[in-house]
Design a protein around this motif. Structure first.
Motif, PDB file in Angstrom:
ATOM      1  N   UNK A  18      13.342  -7.906  36.107  1.00 32.12           N
ATOM      2  CA  UNK A  18      13.878  -7.202  37.263  1.00 32.12           C
ATOM      3  C   UNK A  18      12.862  -6.184  37.809  1.00 32.12           C
ATOM      4  N   UNK A  19      12.184  -5.480  36.901  1.00 29.22           N
ATOM      5  CA  UNK A  19      11.180  -4.501  37.334  1.00 29.22           C
ATOM      6  C   UNK A  19      10.022  -5.198  38.038  1.00 29.22           C
ATOM      7  N   UNK A  20       9.595  -6.332  37.493  1.00 26.67           N
ATOM      8  CA  UNK A  20       8.467  -7.066  38.087  1.00 26.67           C
ATOM      9  C   UNK A  20       8.848  -7.573  39.478  1.00 26.67           C
ATOM     10  N   UNK A  35      15.224   9.615  36.472  1.00 25.84           N
ATOM     11  CA  UNK A  35      15.189   8.328  37.135  1.00 25.84           C
ATOM     12  C   UNK A  35      14.539   7.280  36.245  1.00 25.84           C
ATOM     13  N   UNK A  36      15.388   6.707  35.409  1.00 21.42           N
ATOM     14  CA  UNK A  36      14.906   5.768  34.399  1.00 21.42           C
ATOM     15  C   UNK A  36      14.210   4.577  35.052  1.00 21.42           C
ATOM     16  N   UNK A  37      14.794   4.100  36.128  1.00 18.32           N
ATOM     17  CA  UNK A  37      14.216   2.908  36.753  1.00 18.32           C
ATOM     18  C   UNK A  37      12.827   3.204  37.336  1.00 18.32           C
ATOM     19  N   UNK A  38      12.688   4.302  38.035  1.00 19.34           N
ATOM     20  CA  UNK A  38      11.379   4.663  38.598  1.00 19.34           C
ATOM     21  C   UNK A  38      10.360   4.836  37.479  1.00 19.34           C
ATOM     22  N   UNK A  39      10.820   5.441  36.385  1.00 17.31           N
ATOM     23  CA  UNK A  39       9.931   5.636  35.246  1.00 17.31           C
ATOM     24  C   UNK A  39       9.486   4.299  34.680  1.00 17.31           C
ATOM     25  N   UNK A  40      10.445   3.394  34.542  1.00 19.64           N
ATOM     26  CA  UNK A  40      10.110   2.094  33.956  1.00 19.64           C
ATOM     27  C   UNK A  40       9.230   1.259  34.887  1.00 19.64           C
ATOM     28  N   UNK A  41       9.445   1.397  36.189  1.00 21.02           N
ATOM     29  CA  UNK A  41       8.547   0.719  37.141  1.00 21.02           C
ATOM     30  C   UNK A  41       7.112   1.217  36.930  1.00 21.02           C
ATOM     31  N   UNK A  90       3.773  10.340  25.210  1.00 19.65           N
ATOM     32  CA  UNK A  90       4.419  10.092  26.490  1.00 19.65           C
ATOM     33  C   UNK A  90       4.159  11.242  27.431  1.00 19.65           C
ATOM     34  N   UNK A  91       3.614  10.942  28.581  1.00 14.59           N
ATOM     35  CA  UNK A  91       3.542  11.937  29.645  1.00 14.59           C
ATOM     36  C   UNK A  91       3.987  11.262  30.926  1.00 14.59           C
ATOM     37  N   UNK A  92       4.531  11.985  31.822  1.00  7.14           N
ATOM     38  CA  UNK A  92       4.978  11.325  33.040  1.00  7.14           C
ATOM     39  C   UNK A  92       5.447  12.310  34.077  1.00  7.14           C
ATOM     40  N   UNK A  93       6.010  13.427  33.662  1.00  2.25           N
ATOM     41  CA  UNK A  93       6.488  14.374  34.653  1.00  2.25           C
ATOM     42  C   UNK A  93       5.337  15.091  35.306  1.00  2.25           C
ATOM     43  N   UNK A  98      -3.663   6.150  29.829  1.00  2.62           N
ATOM     44  CA  UNK A  98      -3.416   5.427  28.574  1.00  2.62           C
ATOM     45  C   UNK A  98      -2.235   6.076  27.866  1.00  2.62           C
ATOM     46  N   UNK A  99      -1.105   6.026  28.518  1.00  2.00           N
ATOM     47  CA  UNK A  99       0.004   6.792  27.980  1.00  2.00           C
ATOM     48  C   UNK A  99       0.817   6.059  26.940  1.00  2.00           C
ATOM     49  N   UNK A 100       0.490   4.837  26.712  1.00  2.00           N
ATOM     50  CA  UNK A 100       1.295   4.088  25.782  1.00  2.00           C
ATOM     51  C   UNK A 100       2.545   3.634  26.483  1.00  2.00           C
ATOM     52  N   UNK A 101       3.245   2.769  25.842  1.00  6.03           N
ATOM     53  CA  UNK A 101       4.286   2.026  26.510  1.00  6.03           C
ATOM     54  C   UNK A 101       5.696   2.561  26.307  1.00  6.03           C
ATOM     55  N   UNK A 102       5.894   3.872  26.218  1.00  7.60           N
ATOM     56  CA  UNK A 102       7.254   4.322  25.950  1.00  7.60           C
ATOM     57  C   UNK A 102       8.032   4.449  27.243  1.00  7.60           C
ATOM     58  N   UNK A 103       9.180   3.792  27.300  1.00  7.37           N
ATOM     59  CA  UNK A 103       9.824   3.577  28.583  1.00  7.37           C
ATOM     60  C   UNK A 103      10.365   4.809  29.301  1.00  7.37           C
ATOM     61  N   UNK A 104      11.222   5.580  28.732  1.00 11.06           N
ATOM     62  CA  UNK A 104      11.939   6.509  29.596  1.00 11.06           C
ATOM     63  C   UNK A 104      12.395   7.758  28.885  1.00 11.06           C
ATOM     64  N   UNK A 105      12.408   8.845  29.599  1.00  5.08           N
ATOM     65  CA  UNK A 105      12.845  10.085  29.007  1.00  5.08           C
ATOM     66  C   UNK A 105      13.427  11.034  30.033  1.00  5.08           C
ATOM     67  N   UNK A 106      13.475  10.672  31.296  1.00  6.40           N
ATOM     68  CA  UNK A 106      14.025  11.614  32.262  1.00  6.40           C
ATOM     69  C   UNK A 106      14.811  10.905  33.352  1.00  6.40           C
TER      70      UNK A 106
END
Ligand SMILES: [Zn+2]
Length: 417
Positions: free
Chosen positions: A60-62, A23-29, A2-5, A13-21
């Motif tokens: 909801x995200x879509x 703004x969960x919603x922005x991350x999941x979007x 997981x990378x995102x910050x 190709x970060x793989x599908x892990x949803x959230x870790x920080x």
């Protein structure tokens, strides 16, 4: 993984892990968007199954992504169990990401759509290099305005603009040093923002090699490679380095000054004021003087002459001219010496020769590879291969636009309008 910050993090190709920080919603979007970037067309159920997000959340995200016009529906298809499902693809038709490059002898502009397809690619000669940053900023601003105006005319909103500069650029967009342009401590970002009247999109300034390697990683033949080096072949030789999927910047952002690796303290003078740097042996000036002896060693080469001279070297190499072939072999060997230092330190999977090196790469690569192998501690050069860039000389500008897409993929999504 997981990378995102951090917007410099690569997210292809970060793989599908949803959230870790936070703004969960922005991350999941962003998770859904990245999934679609690599897997579209796919259904909401496919996204839920692969990302581990539940179906209601995905729906909801879509919806949110469709409202932002980043995603669109493309009709029905039968899913695995025979039920019809609506398929989704990236849209992004109202958007564009822009990259500009300023170099010693040209300016380029590239715009990409959300899927990484080129919307425009412009190049024009530029010779405002006599240490006059004001002129250069004005030329860059004019090019930015023209590019944004063309995209707006086509109904697209610019999501961000990144300027590539051949020099040391700090995190605030201040160019500490760009020897080829004759610049020292030029606040390019601030000046451009002022010249453009504080545009509504994010504007960044970045080292050209750093951006070019991002373009190679996303758009080039090496797309998806996590350990990649790009060498600029311009007035200077800079290295853009991606190591373990991350752009390597160093403490103050100045990593990758490949051209100033000291090969021999008693060697020829380098433009930086030291002696025996790699660039003094393998930079364009050295290549041209070695291959074309009629170009006087005492004459200062103007960057505007690089193109014609390199065309001539290419023509002579193709015709089998023995002197030019020997000169390119010598240049390749010097590059290989430098690459061995790099390979022993960071063991890249691939080194991409860009800029003016691209055209002469067939004659540089054999000697460079031999030297790399001879000086690498690991067997078989540690697996490092040297290739020519498949992107044209707009790689750094394309990388500027790629940098904007990376920010979107990391969660900096445009707001709906
Ligand atoms: Zn130097």
């Amino acid at each position: 993984m997981f990378v995102g910050r951090g917007s410099s993090v690569l997210t292809r190709e970060n793989g599908p892990q949803p959230a870790d920080f936070a703004d969960v919603r922005a991350t999941n979007l962003a998770v859904v968007l990245r999934h679609l970037r690599t897997h579209a067309p796919c259904s909401r159920a496919d996204i839920a199954a692969t990302t581990g997000l539940n179906k209601a959340t995905v729906s909801s995200l879509v919806t949110d992504l469709i409202d932002r016009r980043l995603v669109r529906e493309v009709g029905m298809t039968e899913n695995r169990i025979g039920r019809p499902a609506v398929m989704l693809v990236l849209d992004g038709s109202p958007y564009a990401a822009v990259g500009l490059e300023i170099n010693t002898d040209y300016l380029t502009a590239v715009a990409l759509d959300l899927a990484g397809e080129r919307l425009l690619s412009w190049r024009r000669a530029f010779t405002g290099t006599a240490g006059q940053p004001g002129q250069a900023i004005a030329a860059l601003a004019a090019l930015a305005r023209r590019t944004v105006s063309k995209l707006s005319h086509d109904g697209r909103r610019v999501l961000g603009l990144t300027v590539a500069v051949p020099g040391l650029v700090d995190a605030d967009g201040v160019v500490e040093l760009a020897a080829g342009l004759g610049w020292q401590r030029v606040d390019v970002r601030k000046s451009l923002l002022a010249a453009l009247g504080e545009p509504g999109y994010p504007l960044l300034v970045e080292n050209d090699a750093n951006l070019a390697v991002l373009a190679e990683q996303r758009l080039g033949d090496q797309s998806g490679t996590g350990d990649l080096v790009y060498l600029t072949g311009g007035a200077s030789i800079g290295a853009g380095i991606i190591s373990d999927f991350r752009l390597l910047r160093g403490a103050r952002g100045f990593a990758g000054e490949f051209g100033h690796l000291p090969l021999d303290p008693a060697g020829p003078a380098c433009g930086c004021g030291r002696r025996g740097c790699l660039e003094a042996y393998a930079g364009l000036g050295a290549v041209i003087r070695r291959a074309l002896p009629e170009v006087g060693i005492e004459t200062a080469l103007s960057p505007s002459e690089f193109g014609p001279h390199m065309d001539e070297i290419h023509r002579l190499a193709k015709s089998g001219d023995a002197h030019v072939l020997a000169a390119l072999t010598e240049t390749g060997a010097r590059l290989g010496q430098g690459l061995a230092i790099l390979a022993n330190l960071i063991n890249p999977a691939c080194v991409v020769l860009g800029g003016y090196f691209t055209g002469i790469a067939p004659w540089l690569i054999p000697a460079a590879s031999l030297e790399l192998a001879a000086r690498s501690a690991a067997a078989d050069s540690g697996g490092t291969v040297i290739v020519a860039s498949a992107l044209d000389s707009s790689a750094a500008a394309a990388g500027g636009a790629t940098r904007v897409l990376d920010a979107i993929d990391s969660g900096a999504l445009p707001t709906p309008r």
